[in-house]
Scaffold this motif. Structure first.
Motif, short mmCIF file in Angstrom:
data_model
loop_
_atom_site.label_atom_id
_atom_site.label_comp_id
_atom_site.label_asym_id
_atom_site.label_seq_id
_atom_site.Cartn_x
_atom_site.Cartn_y
_atom_site.Cartn_z
N SER A 221 18.14 -92.06 10.13
CA SER A 221 17.20 -93.27 10.33
C SER A 221 16.34 -93.13 11.36
O SER A 221 15.39 -93.97 11.13
N ASP A 222 16.33 -92.16 12.25
CA ASP A 222 15.13 -92.13 13.00
C ASP A 222 14.13 -91.14 12.62
O ASP A 222 13.11 -90.70 13.28
N PHE A 223 14.18 -90.74 11.43
CA PHE A 223 13.01 -90.09 10.81
C PHE A 223 12.33 -90.65 9.93
O PHE A 223 12.70 -91.73 9.43
N GLY A 224 11.10 -90.34 9.40
CA GLY A 224 10.37 -90.83 8.59
C GLY A 224 8.87 -91.13 9.31
O GLY A 224 7.91 -92.08 8.88
N TYR A 225 8.68 -90.69 10.29
CA TYR A 225 7.33 -90.77 11.12
C TYR A 225 6.23 -89.85 10.85
O TYR A 225 5.42 -89.64 11.81
N ASP A 226 6.45 -88.95 9.97
CA ASP A 226 5.39 -87.80 9.64
C ASP A 226 3.98 -88.86 9.22
O ASP A 226 4.14 -89.96 8.75
N PRO A 227 2.97 -88.15 9.32
CA PRO A 227 1.73 -88.77 8.77
C PRO A 227 1.76 -89.29 7.40
O PRO A 227 1.28 -90.30 7.01
N TYR A 228 2.43 -88.40 6.40
CA TYR A 228 2.52 -88.91 4.94
C TYR A 228 3.15 -90.18 4.83
O TYR A 228 2.75 -91.19 4.13
N THR A 229 4.37 -90.37 5.46
CA THR A 229 5.25 -91.45 5.35
C THR A 229 4.69 -92.56 5.90
O THR A 229 4.65 -93.89 5.38
N VAL A 230 4.06 -92.35 7.31
CA VAL A 230 3.51 -93.52 7.90
C VAL A 230 1.95 -94.11 6.97
O VAL A 230 2.09 -95.33 6.86
N ALA A 231 1.62 -93.33 6.25
CA ALA A 231 0.22 -93.68 5.65
C ALA A 231 0.90 -94.59 4.35
O ALA A 231 0.24 -95.54 3.99
N LEU A 232 1.74 -94.06 3.71
CA LEU A 232 2.42 -94.64 2.46
C LEU A 232 2.86 -95.92 2.82
O LEU A 232 2.70 -96.85 2.22
N TYR A 233 3.69 -96.16 3.95
CA TYR A 233 4.38 -97.37 4.15
C TYR A 233 3.25 -98.53 4.45
O TYR A 233 3.16 -99.63 4.08
N ARG A 234 1.97 -98.12 5.30
CA ARG A 234 0.96 -98.83 5.22
C ARG A 234 0.25 -99.37 3.95
O ARG A 234 -0.01 -100.44 3.99
N GLN A 235 0.21 -98.55 3.37
CA GLN A 235 -0.48 -98.70 1.84
C GLN A 235 0.25 -99.72 1.19
O GLN A 235 -0.39 -100.53 0.58
N GLU A 236 1.93 -99.34 1.13
CA GLU A 236 2.37 -100.30 0.20
C GLU A 236 2.84 -101.74 0.89
O GLU A 236 3.24 -102.65 0.05
N THR A 237 2.82 -101.74 2.22
CA THR A 237 3.31 -102.95 2.99
C THR A 237 2.26 -103.57 3.57
O THR A 237 2.29 -104.92 3.95
#
Length: 410
Positions: A221-237
């Motif tokens: 749960s402390d993973f997912g802070y890579d640039p791809y995932t950060v950008a995807l989260y911002r795009q969707e939320t």
């Protein structure tokens, strides 16, 4: 034992002793009564009400710890015969471990992963296990042990460093039972396609009875802070990624993404083998969701899971029992076949047979199946003689529980 369970059992205990007294008074045959030879507690256990149509799982994982067995066709044949004679009904041979496929995978080789797990005579280990298992009436369900996890020095990681995810501080590695590992990004299309292609390859090429994904088809749960995932989260939320890894919305978004991928894997398996068992073997739910973003309760509720094995690897009976009696397990077993993963020992720490027997008996008393980690620790890497361990398993599984009727040729 919970007080409410004791209250439920009092009438049962009274009925037992009343019947026993009646037999004695009426001059019936003598009854030899002795306490169980394993730690049990102060009263018997209730059997959970489950649909009788669910066949009981009696399985064992064949791991890379068992590689000397898996590479030797004669030993595979002997192992399958032993398991069948002792009334086991399912084997889960490992096919994905440490960034390597344990079968001649074209998909893996195209990704830069060499084929290193040939049999001693050059044979396909997976094909051999499946064939020998079926000859003995056992189901064979290949097991994707490592999921998104891989060693940092593996050819897979070296060839595809852009497939990795990371923590907020940029670190990519974490500790595990397998040592230091990195995590493939479960949200990247390339990673999803790679795993999906491996699954499709097995479903097409081998006469499997199902496919299993375990606690590593997940993400810490402390993973997912890579640039791809950060950008995807911002795009969707339209929100920035929270700095708190345990932020509920951030947890739920990532868990739902993994659930969607599990749905994709299920569809892939069923497309090629509609009758195949889609099996999962996660940790207990609290750990699975909060530590690894693995919402297996949601998977079951969406109809994505045909069989559940919850890994309750414990060295004491009280901790084991507490997890086994969790309400989400009791609910799941009204919907699908459910079993408990039981640790039968590690190479450097053997498990006493008395503890294994206690855990099996408590599981089966609840109407649950069982599966054991791992094959050689059943009776070879063990503190007791082979003959004694096998005799105790024979006592535990004295009545056959065949699952052969579930097999379909497709």
């Amino acid at each position: 034992m919970p007080s409410q369970l004791k209250r439920k059992l009092k009438p049962w205990i009274l009925l037992f002793w009343t019947a026993l007294l009646a037999v004695v008074m009426l001059g019936g045959p003598a009854i030899a009564f002795s306490p169980p030879a394993v730690p049990w507690g102060d009263t018997p256990w209730e059997t959970a009400p489950i649909p009788q149509s669910f066949q009981k799982i009696r399985g064992v994982w064949l791991t890379t710890n068992d590689i000397n067995v898996l590479r030797d066709s004669a030993r595979v044949q002997s192992a399958m015969a032993e398991l069948s004679q002792l009334n086991f009904n399912t084997v889960y041979p490992v096919v994905w471990n440490s960034g390597y496929a344990l079968f001649p995978s074209v998909v893996a080789q195209r990704a830069g992963i060499p084929y290193i797990h040939r049999g001693a005579a050059g044979q396909d280990i997976l094909a051999d296990v499946i064939n020998q298992a079926h000859r003995q009436g056992l189901l064979a369900i290949p097991w994707f042990e490592f999921g998104f996890m891989a060693p940092p020095s593996s050819e897979l990681v070296m060839a595809h460093p852009d497939w990795l995810t990371q923590r907020q501080n940029g670190s990519q590695t974490s500790g595990s039972a397998a040592g230091e590992v990195v995590w493939l990004n479960p949200f990247k299309p390339e990673v999803q396609q790679f795993i999906t292609n491996l699954v499709a390859e097995i479903a097409v090429r081998y006469d499997i009875d199902g496919i299993q994904f375990d606690d590593h088809t997940a993400l810490p749960s402390d993973f997912g802070y890579d640039p791809y995932t950060v950008a995807l989260y911002r795009q969707e939320t339209r929100q920035a990624v929270p700095s708190n890894p345990r932020d509920p919305a951030w947890m739920r978004w990532r868990a739902d993404k993994i659930t969607d991928f599990v749905a994709q894997l299920n569809q892939t398996v069923k497309q090629h083998r509609p009758q195949a068992i889609f099996s999962v073997s996660p940790n207990p739910y609290d750990t699975a969701y909060n530590s690894f973003l693995q919402d297996w309760v949601g998977w079951i509720n969406r109809g994505l899971v045909d069989e559940l094995l919850v890994q309750i690897y414990r060295w004491d009976i009280n901790s084991f029992t507490d997890q086994m009696l969790r309400p989400e397990i009791q609910t799941a077993q009204t919907q699908i076949p459910v079993g408990i993963g039981i640790l039968t020992g590690l190479r450097n720490r053997p498990m006493p047979m008395s503890m294994i027997q206690a855990q099996v008996m408590r599981s089966t008393a609840q109407g649950l199946g069982v599966a054991f980690f791992y094959y050689e620790s059943l009776w070879y890497d063990a503190p007791e003689p082979v003959e004694e361990r096998q005799a105790r398993f024979r006592d535990l599984f004295s009545v056959p529980a065949s699952r052969f009727s579930l097999r379909r040729q497709v």
